[in-house]
Design an enzyme around this catalytic site. Structure first.
Site, mmCIF file in Angstrom:
data_model
loop_
_atom_site.group_PDB
_atom_site.id
_atom_site.type_symbol
_atom_site.label_atom_id
_atom_site.label_comp_id
_atom_site.label_asym_id
_atom_site.label_seq_id
_atom_site.Cartn_x
_atom_site.Cartn_y
_atom_site.Cartn_z
ATOM 1 N N ASP A 103 0.884 -1.253 0.156
ATOM 2 C CA ASP A 103 0.136 0.000 0.150
ATOM 3 C C ASP A 103 0.800 1.242 0.196
ATOM 4 O OD1 ASP A 103 -2.482 -1.658 0.095
ATOM 5 O OD2 ASP A 103 -2.386 -1.719 2.208
HETATM 6 N N1 URA Z 1 -1.270 -6.061 3.877
HETATM 7 C C1 URA Z 1 -1.712 -4.821 3.740
HETATM 8 O O1 URA Z 1 -2.957 -4.433 4.381
HETATM 9 N N2 URA Z 1 -1.014 -3.780 3.246
HETATM 10 C C2 URA Z 1 0.090 -4.002 2.700
HETATM 11 O O2 URA Z 1 0.667 -3.147 1.902
HETATM 12 C C3 URA Z 1 0.411 -5.394 2.605
HETATM 13 C C4 URA Z 1 -0.091 -6.335 3.106
#
Ligand code: URA
Length: 239
Positions: A103
């Protein structure tokens, strides 16, 4: 391989621009000025210099970045900076891409490579490659959560996750944990905690398969994987 192709691959412009470079006499192959782009060269063994600088050819590049928050794990974006934008020109010419997604606000281990086979294998759901995340959680993470994650958690869309291995580092009103999962659903870690009524306030990936984040890299920094790290990662994935 043709000399003009090598020059283009290594970032010395288009084939046409490489032609100009050759015309100017700036390219030496084993000490001899090369004029013809069609000349066949052995990229691994011939000694090639451009304006006195040695060209070190390699087919694949493997980079480990400590992804900073606010940067996208994509190759390009109209509005936001991407992990590829953070690369030096000499690395970007290999046209690498990030392996999988983090993310925008997630930090930590991001593998960036142009090795499609390795990337495909690391992301294949069939390979069950473990990914470990360190997270800070608003809320007290408990033994009950460990059991729930071990059994699989039902996410907001009804999907039940594969077992996750939850380790509690600090169990207080603001907890700290390590979570290892074998899959990579959208926002998976955040949604797993939402499913047990808790909220991820900070997320960082610390490992992927055999590859561990080099903690000496500050946010936004990256380095090439060592030969040993590449070998291990490939053998981990049976490549
Ligand atoms: N899980 C999440 O919620 N975000 C990420 O970036 C990676 C795994």
């Amino acid at each position: 391989m043709r000399l003009d192709k090598l020059l283009a691959n290594m970032g010395y412009g288009s084939r046409k621009e490489a032609k100009q470079l050759l015309k100017g006499g700036g390219v030496l192959v084993n000490g001899v000025p090369a004029k013809d782009g069609k000349q066949h060269i052995e990229p691994e063994s011939d000694h090639i210099t451009v304006n006195g600088e040695r060209i070190e050819y390699k087919e694949y590049i493997y980079l480990m970045m400590n992804k900073p928050p606010g940067v996208l794990s994509a190759t390009e974006d109209k509005y936001d900076e991407t992990v590829i934008d953070l690369l030096e020109f000499e690395d970007a010419v290999y046209q690498p891409f990030p392996v999988g997604r983090l993310d925008k606000d997630t930090e930590g281990l991001m593998l960036i490579t142009n090795d499609g086979q390795l990337s495909h294998s690391l992301l294949s759901p069939k390979k069950h490659v473990p990914k470990t995340y360190y997270a800070k959680i608003a809320g007290k993470v408990t033994e009950a959560d460990i059991l729930t994650f071990k059994r699989g958690v039902k996410l907001d869309d009804g999907y039940v996750t594969k077992p996750g291995d939850l380790e509690i580092l600090l169990s207080e009103e603001n907890s700290e944990i390590l979570l290892t999962i074998m899959e990579g659903k959208f926002h998976q870690v955040k949604r797993m905690f939402e499913a047990v009524g808790k909220h991820v306030t900070y997320l960082k990936r610390v490992s992927m398969g055999s590859l561990k984040l080099d903690e000496s890299l500050s946010l936004g920094e990256y380095r090439e994987l060592t030969d040993e790290e590449v070998k291990l990662l490939k053998s981990f994935n049976n490549i």
